[in-house]
Design a protein around this motif. Structure first.
Motif, mmCIF file in Angstrom:
data_model
loop_
_atom_site.group_PDB
_atom_site.id
_atom_site.type_symbol
_atom_site.label_atom_id
_atom_site.label_comp_id
_atom_site.label_asym_id
_atom_site.label_seq_id
_atom_site.Cartn_x
_atom_site.Cartn_y
_atom_site.Cartn_z
ATOM 1 N N THR A 188 1.326 -1.431 -0.152
ATOM 2 C CA THR A 188 0.417 0.681 0.347
ATOM 3 C C THR A 188 0.869 1.284 0.144
ATOM 4 N N PRO A 189 0.911 1.999 -0.449
ATOM 5 C CA PRO A 189 1.632 3.635 -0.287
ATOM 6 C C PRO A 189 0.975 4.161 0.167
ATOM 7 N N VAL A 190 2.856 5.338 0.441
ATOM 8 C CA VAL A 190 2.633 6.003 1.563
ATOM 9 C C VAL A 190 2.693 7.448 0.859
ATOM 10 N N TRP A 191 1.954 8.690 1.116
ATOM 11 C CA TRP A 191 3.205 9.865 1.286
ATOM 12 C C TRP A 191 4.130 10.161 1.692
ATOM 13 N N VAL A 192 5.008 10.718 0.623
ATOM 14 C CA VAL A 192 6.046 11.046 1.157
ATOM 15 C C VAL A 192 6.893 12.835 0.590
ATOM 16 N N ARG A 193 6.461 13.236 1.886
ATOM 17 C CA ARG A 193 6.490 15.287 1.435
ATOM 18 C C ARG A 193 7.725 15.492 2.067
ATOM 19 N N LEU A 194 8.246 15.616 0.536
ATOM 20 C CA LEU A 194 9.766 16.402 0.388
ATOM 21 C C LEU A 194 10.496 17.451 0.559
ATOM 22 N N VAL A 195 11.037 17.838 1.352
ATOM 23 C CA VAL A 195 11.449 19.452 1.977
ATOM 24 C C VAL A 195 13.217 19.274 1.810
ATOM 25 N N LYS A 196 13.482 20.740 1.965
ATOM 26 C CA LYS A 196 14.599 20.710 1.775
ATOM 27 C C LYS A 196 15.471 21.233 3.933
ATOM 28 N N GLY A 197 14.351 21.492 5.021
ATOM 29 C CA GLY A 197 14.554 21.117 6.420
ATOM 30 C C GLY A 197 14.708 22.355 6.193
ATOM 31 N N ALA A 198 14.597 22.236 7.729
ATOM 32 C CA ALA A 198 14.675 23.488 9.038
ATOM 33 C C ALA A 198 15.537 23.786 9.441
ATOM 34 N N TYR A 199 17.259 22.569 9.713
ATOM 35 C CA TYR A 199 17.674 22.797 10.889
ATOM 36 C C TYR A 199 19.000 22.495 11.029
ATOM 37 N N TRP A 200 19.305 23.308 9.274
ATOM 38 C CA TRP A 200 20.696 22.924 9.122
ATOM 39 C C TRP A 200 21.451 23.346 9.484
ATOM 40 N N ASP A 201 21.470 25.553 10.342
ATOM 41 C CA ASP A 201 22.208 25.634 11.810
ATOM 42 C C ASP A 201 22.528 25.226 13.017
ATOM 43 N N TYR A 202 21.673 24.127 13.460
ATOM 44 C CA TYR A 202 21.558 23.303 14.571
ATOM 45 C C TYR A 202 22.153 22.598 14.025
ATOM 46 N N GLU A 203 22.308 21.594 12.898
ATOM 47 C CA GLU A 203 22.618 20.155 12.522
ATOM 48 C C GLU A 203 24.495 20.726 12.798
ATOM 49 N N THR A 204 24.370 22.357 12.152
ATOM 50 C CA THR A 204 26.130 22.235 11.741
ATOM 51 C C THR A 204 26.889 22.317 12.849
ATOM 52 N N ILE A 205 26.323 23.558 13.401
ATOM 53 C CA ILE A 205 26.319 23.768 14.614
ATOM 54 C C ILE A 205 26.600 22.601 16.013
ATOM 55 N N LYS A 206 25.512 21.665 15.798
ATOM 56 C CA LYS A 206 25.398 20.751 16.824
ATOM 57 C C LYS A 206 26.705 19.507 16.636
ATOM 58 N N ALA A 207 26.851 19.406 15.477
ATOM 59 C CA ALA A 207 27.910 17.983 14.720
ATOM 60 C C ALA A 207 29.422 18.793 15.574
ATOM 61 N N LYS A 208 29.657 19.992 14.266
ATOM 62 C CA LYS A 208 31.372 20.611 14.860
ATOM 63 C C LYS A 208 31.467 20.439 16.328
ATOM 64 N N SER A 209 30.284 20.724 17.672
ATOM 65 C CA SER A 209 30.963 21.339 18.421
ATOM 66 C C SER A 209 31.388 19.605 19.125
ATOM 67 N N HIS A 210 30.979 18.096 18.362
ATOM 68 C CA HIS A 210 30.807 17.060 19.267
ATOM 69 C C HIS A 210 31.617 16.229 18.458
ATOM 70 N N GLY A 211 32.273 16.946 17.403
ATOM 71 C CA GLY A 211 33.473 15.890 16.535
ATOM 72 C C GLY A 211 32.735 15.616 15.501
ATOM 73 N N TRP A 212 31.272 15.459 15.366
ATOM 74 C CA TRP A 212 30.382 14.778 14.724
ATOM 75 C C TRP A 212 30.887 14.632 13.150
#
Length: 551
Positions: free
Chosen positions: A304-328
């Protein structure tokens, strides 16, 4: 899966993208507010704040903290603190007001009230209401413009079980309160049916972290049980009432667990044949390609199919800063063109797999939208086989042009109290005023349409970065950022473990299993490297489960 698109197919889609894009730009209506409208002044304030990055940051910091300021003194104090470093950027009237605010309790109260009311009025541009009645009125206004809607109750991650229970019942109450009334509204063929027949008029977006205060990828089974149990109840209510549920995506650390819960619940016999459900994939993530392949394979096996909502994303700054701060490794693409290109690749993939994945494109970028429409036409899919989605309070001219083109458009409408909603508002403000924002480029900076309609991969090739190929049909092995090191040349910190990654969770589970197998033994003292047995022994118990004997 459909046959892979050839270079000739891609060239034809690109040519059609340019044609559709130029048509959309040529048919953008003049929806600018007039000077006597409050929104005109809001737009002037937005344009003024964008002129200087430091001023924008300080203003948004103040907006973010404002709901937590309970007194006039605290409001004026924060205004002074945040704006002190950018006073030379402020209009004379604002500087005078800040000076007056220092003088008496009366002037402080007046300035604080003005600041609070201004922020609340501005928030209402992006937030559809503070209760179900207000948001229902806003949704009806959207339908009169031939636009569908999806509702989202504002709030970030909950911190207690009682709060999670409140959100859960708020979702249930919302469905019960509005569905009968919405069903009584006049039908609109453009937004009330797709290529397969009628679709639900009531559409609700749900964050799984709102259903469980302990939403944690390390507690994989427990989170699945708690959040999944409440999600089942929401699904049952939506199915009974004839509503649609879309599971939103949040920060990267919640992605795999959100996908797992979604697939686990919908894989049960009770929900296996239900089609009025969907999930979000964020295309700024390097994992998006692999996640879509896995989602397609799962939906195909489900039958049975499901819907997929494609977005760019709204947490870019958070993800980048968090990863850099942890060394990930940084999970998001670091250049806008990479996210745009991945969005287009993902769009083609989902549309090619329409028997299993139904496509919803969430974007204000006319290039991305035009590409999606062009791909669907090339694949000979009718406009009703997919839908476009945009945010409430933004891009009215684009919305009207798409409706006039015969496209089904759904508006993402958040509502609720402003205190939990202010984080959402700040994300929208950052998106709207980013240097990479399509809306800013097109409607503020007046970038020519031919530049805005460029193929993002061509933009990438024109840059000085190493060229990357993004192939949606193969599981990617993207280059990852190296862990951060200290400034000391001979020492590198071990980064904290990122339990958002499946391999790290598995390693932890295996280590815990080994430790559990060693529990209950006698552990002698070690003195001078030698085991020393003592007559007296002390028992140790697991502090989180007192019945568990450690040794």
């Amino acid at each position: 899966m459909s046959a892979e698109l050839t270079s000739a197919d891609l060239a034809a889609i690109e040519a059609e993208t340019q044609t559709i894009g130029r048509h959309l730009f040529a048919n953008l209506a003049d929806t600018r507010p007039r000077i006597w409208n409050r929104r005109w002044w809001d737009d002037r304030m937005m344009a003024w704040s964008m002129q200087d990055e430091s001023l924008k940051v300080q203003l948004f910091r103040f907006v973010d903290v404002l709901p937590m300021l309970g007194s006039a003194d605290s409001v004026t104090e924060h205004l002074q603190e945040y704006l002190a470093t950018v006073q030379d950027k402020l209009p004379m009237a604002v500087r005078v007001a800040l000076g007056v605010a220092r003088r008496t309790p009366f002037t402080r109260a007046a300035v604080a009230r003005a600041a609070r009311l201004s922020a609340q009025d501005f928030a209402r541009r992006f937030i559809a209401g503070e209760n179900a009645r207000q948001v229902l009125r806003a949704a009806k206004n959207e339908r009169q413009l031939h636009r569908g809607f999806t509702l989202d109750i504002l709030g970030e991650a909950v911190i207690s079980n009682s709060e999670a229970e409140q959100y859960f019942h708020a979702y249930l109450d919302l469905l019960a309160a509005i569905t009968p009334e919405v069903q009584s509204w006049p039908a609109d063929a453009l937004i009330d049916q797709d290529a397969r027949g009628p679709i639900p008029r009531v559409n609700l977006s749900v964050k799984l972290s709102a259903l469980d205060s302990q939403f944690d990828p390390l507690d994989h089974d427990g989170t699945t049980r708690r959040a999944g149990g409440r999600l089942k109840e929401l699904f049952r209510a939506a199915r009974r009432l004839g509503a649609f549920i879309n599971v939103d995506m949040e920060s990267y650390d919640k992605k795999d667990l959100t996908l797992h819960i979604f697939q686990t619940v919908l894989g049960e016999p009770e929900f296996r044949d239900w089609t009025d459900v969907g999930i979000v994939i964020q295309c700024y993530l390097e994992d998006a390609a692999a996640d879509l392949i896995n989602l397609r394979d799962w939906a195909q096996a489900r039958g049975t199919p499901v819907w997929v909502r494609l977005v760019k994303g709204a947490y870019w700054d958070y993800e980048t800063i968090k990863a850099k701060s942890h060394g990930w490794p940084i999970p998001v693409f670091q250049k806008k063109w990479q996210s745009d290109a991945n969005f287009e690749n993902s769009t083609r993939f989902v549309l090619q797999n329409s028997p299993h994945l139904r496509c919803a494109l969430g974007s204000h970028n006319l290039r991305s939208i035009a590409h999606g429409i062009a791909t669907a036409r090339h694949l000979e899919l009718p406009p009703s086989a997919y839908e476009l989605q945009m945010l409430y309070g933004m891009a009215d001219a684009e919305k009207q042009a798409l409706v006039d083109l015969g496209q089904r458009l759904r508006i993402y409408m958040p509502y609720g109290d402003l205190i939990p909603g202010m984080a959402y508002l700040v994300r929208r403000l950052l998106e709207n005023t980013s240097n990479d924002s399509f809306l800013r480029a097109g409607f503020v900076d007046k970038v020519p349409p031919e530049v805005l309609l460029q193929d993002p991969k061509e933009v990438g090739r024109a840059s000085s970065l190493p060229k990357e190929t993004i192939d949606i049909d193969q599981k990617p092995t993207p280059s990852r950022s190296e862990p951060m090191s200290t400034t000391h040349p001979s020492f590198t910190n071990q980064p904290p473990v990122d339990f958002a990654r499946a391999e790290n969770r598995q390693a932890m589970f295996e280590a815990l299993a080994i430790v559990k197998g060693r529990m209950g033994r006698d552990c002698p003292l070690i003195i001078g490297g030698q085991s020393v047995e003592t007559a007296e022994k002390m028992q140790s118990h697991d502090p989180s489960l007192r019945s568990r004997f450690v040794g």
